[in-house]
Design an enzyme around this catalytic site. Sequence first.
Site, PDB file in Angstrom:
ATOM      1  CG  ASP A 510     -11.594  34.216  31.850  1.00 44.80           C
ATOM      2  OD1 ASP A 510     -11.200  33.621  30.833  1.00 44.80           O
ATOM      3  OD2 ASP A 510     -12.611  33.876  32.487  1.00 44.80           O
ATOM      4  CG  ASP A 586     -14.625  28.449  30.176  1.00 46.44           C
ATOM      5  OD1 ASP A 586     -13.776  28.634  31.073  1.00 46.44           O
ATOM      6  OD2 ASP A 586     -15.281  29.378  29.675  1.00 46.44           O
TER       7      ASP A 586
END
Length: 915
Positions: A510, A586
């Site tokens: 990430d 996200d």
Amino acid sequence: MILKPADWVRMDFLAVFLFLIGISSVGSVNRHDFKTCDQSAFCKKHRAITENTGYQLLSNTAVKYSSSEFRAQIQNSQNKLDLRIFGIEDSTWRIQIDEPEGALRKRYVPELALNGIPKATNFKSVEIESDKTTITAGDGKQKMIIQYSPFVINVYNVFGDLVLQVNRDGKLKFEEFRKKEEGKEYPEGFWEETFKSNTDTKPHGSSDVGADISFIGYRHAFGLPEHADAFSLRTTKGTTDPFRLFNLDVFEYELHNTMALYVSIPYIVAHNANSTTGMLWLNSAETWVDTSSSESSKSLFAKVGSFLSSSGDSIPHYDAHFMSESGLVDIFVFTGPTPQDVQRQNAKLTGTTPLPPLFALAYHQCRWNYNDEKDVAEVNANFDKYDIPMDVIWLDIEHTDGKKYFTWDPNRFGTAKDMINNVASTGRKMVTIIDPHIKKDDNYYVYKNAKDKGLFVKRADGVTDYEGHCWPGASEYLDFYHPETRSYWKSLFSFDSYQQSTKDLFTWNDMNEPSVFSGPEITMHRDSIHYGGIEHREVHNMYGMMYTSASFDGLMARTDGQDRPFILSRAGFVGTQRTAAIWTGDNAAQWGHLEITPPMTLSLSIAGVPFIGSDVGGFFGNPDEQLLVRWYEAGAFIPFFRAHAHIDTRRREPWLFSEATRLQIRDAIRRRYALLPYWYTLFYEHTQDGSPPMRPIWYEFPKEEKLYAEHNAFMLGNAILVRPVLTADTYSVSIDLPQGAKWYDWETGAAKPSGTIYADAKLGSIPVYQRGGTIVPTWQRIRRASSLMKDDPYTLFVALDENGSASGEVYADDGTTHEYQKGQYLVTKFQYKPEKSNKFVFIGEPSEGGKYPTKNWIERIEVRGVKQVPQHIEIIRASDPTEKLEFTYDRDLQKLVIRKPAVSTGQSFQINLQF
Ligand SMILES: *[C@@H]1O[C@H](CO)[C@@H](O)[C@H](O)[C@H]1NC(C)=O
Ligand SMILES: *[C@@H]1O[C@H](CO)[C@@H](O)[C@H](O)[C@H]1NC(C)=O
């Protein structure tokens, strides 16, 4: 909400972080954190070009060519540039424009993004005239005409149609490296640029490049991921900011705009009823693309010939003005002419996704965070208790000891190896997050070693380590351009090094844009320095790809290449598909974010990244039960299928809702598991020819013009059309079933007319159709995890076309290792066809070459579209005597079910159907 001590620590940090990046209210993107084109000196300058920049090809000097390379020079009032044109295998061209020898600085070319060195093809002919050069390549049908003045490159496809032009609008612009001269005027921001409180020093000045590329004859173009926008690319020119490609960690991103996100792939594919053409702008610096879809009079094209097959006086074209902060003008043109051809041509150049382990195609359960080992054990047990299949449990950053990757929180994950083994004993896997920011802490071995070896990215001075804030607080960033960083990083994944890890533990990369909470636009300073003196600005969009590829090497090395790696990445670039799956970052628990999932994943898919998905349920916020069910229903038909949620959201494992919701989620996940043999076969096919498992309707139905922009419905392979429900309180949807095929309802097998139909879509169901002429393999014995199903018998769904025929295949291997590369695999081809007027045959034939000793056999064949009841069905196998088979026939649904053929897919067989 009761916070545990560890959560407090993180919340404090989040508060610091919000303060740092200036977010005052949570709820939407802070647009002011990110540049507009106007705030970017080079974008503003290139976008403002209105007159032809005046480049001409110098016809009398320096025109030369070899068997596969053409060279010339072009010049305008500003500078002289080298033009190089290469013929590449499979109807592909490469066009490079660079500074001539003697430039102050070498420009960065992201060759590492490519799948090795592009394979040259020999020119067939090069005809140099006084005003143009014509090059043909390959079998001679691949043609390019280079006009000298004004300088324009014209590319034709095998039909002889002009399909692409470079510099048609004369926007080619190239800032050469210069020495700063006192008293001389330079364009705005040339030597230094400030955005908000950050000043970008530009010790080498500006080196931006730009060129316009027109797709001739096309109204629709696709690609340029990643944007939260429609699949069919919009017109930005004169309406909004250009599409921005600059890998960024955008907090709570907005929908329906052209702002940059986590992935940048400067690739466009244009499609019309006759042909498809693709183009890659190979550049790893920040890139903006100003687009417009318009029409011009045919006479404007007269100069390059009367070869346009389209009728009428005007010709549509889709124009894309690419502008990059640095690098070369380096263009690959894929001349198709079919969608499949373009996809394969791009795949040859940039690579495919290697066959994923089977578990990776199943359902993943993630949350920021599962709190401790007990929590993990309970979640694992509850999936069994509620009989919901699941393959992988994920751990986010809180599993570490103080956000130090490759470590475990000693209190909560002190016996991590036992935890992983317990999960593995139920046939499942685990994933831990590993990010590229390294906590600045001399007691942390990764930091200490990397520091000692000098493996971190440097500041603009090229000497001191670059430092920024991220989850652990003060952090440094590994430089993956440094070969030693790559070998060090690789070693960190070995079982000796990564304490408590096992071969059942996989990796999530990430924050690899990279995200720097304290940096300009929440990323790394552009003037920071990588190995070899490369400025970050030159390679920014590639950082995440370099990172995941190093992780991939680590996962390969830890089992000596035996097991297949699995890596999920948020950032991506050209070539990312070779080492990682991508998710759309996200997102939020809102209907709009569910609705944007198909267009976003289709854009990635068509740009060569096939293993993609969005956080099921939405990352930020709490989905209501309806949204959650709909997201699971859609997610089950999207390549990467993972539920994930922010740490501040309520827990949302399926059993925490009403019984109805739980059962609907369970059904959605079970639909995924039933189709795993089909998914696995599609990913195998992708490795062969680059075909994307998830594909737009036009890829399969290239002439259905009214469906070119369709992005609510999509195809899985050539057989299945899915139209998930993407909006609230919607219980019936209209669907356009493409012409030229028969269609069947996937669940019932009922025939459907092509054209617009209205489908019932009550909560708990999803409109899915099977195309006539196809055969889809499934597993109907749903178990707790894919590892327990991989040897299960198949049920085949055979959907007949207008002629009563169908074909398909199924791929099988051990599901986890690379043994398939040594022949331990099996492809079984199936065909159903008429033989005589009253006899049909169903043939199964394992392909030659593969020798995997499969345990799979066929337990049921459902044939859809059978017009009458057969009198007699028998099977002929190599090994056994001919045997009569039992069957049932449903006259209303025209559905024939052949029960228990009981034949292995490892052997040839024929079923005779006598009518
Ligand atoms: C496709 O080709 C046909 C025949 O060559 C032509 O009439 C038609 O206009 C073309 N369509 C497009 C969209 O270019
Ligand atoms: C059915 O057969 C006809 C005649 O052979 C052929 O033209 C047509 O393409 C076939 N249809 C399909 C869907 O294959």
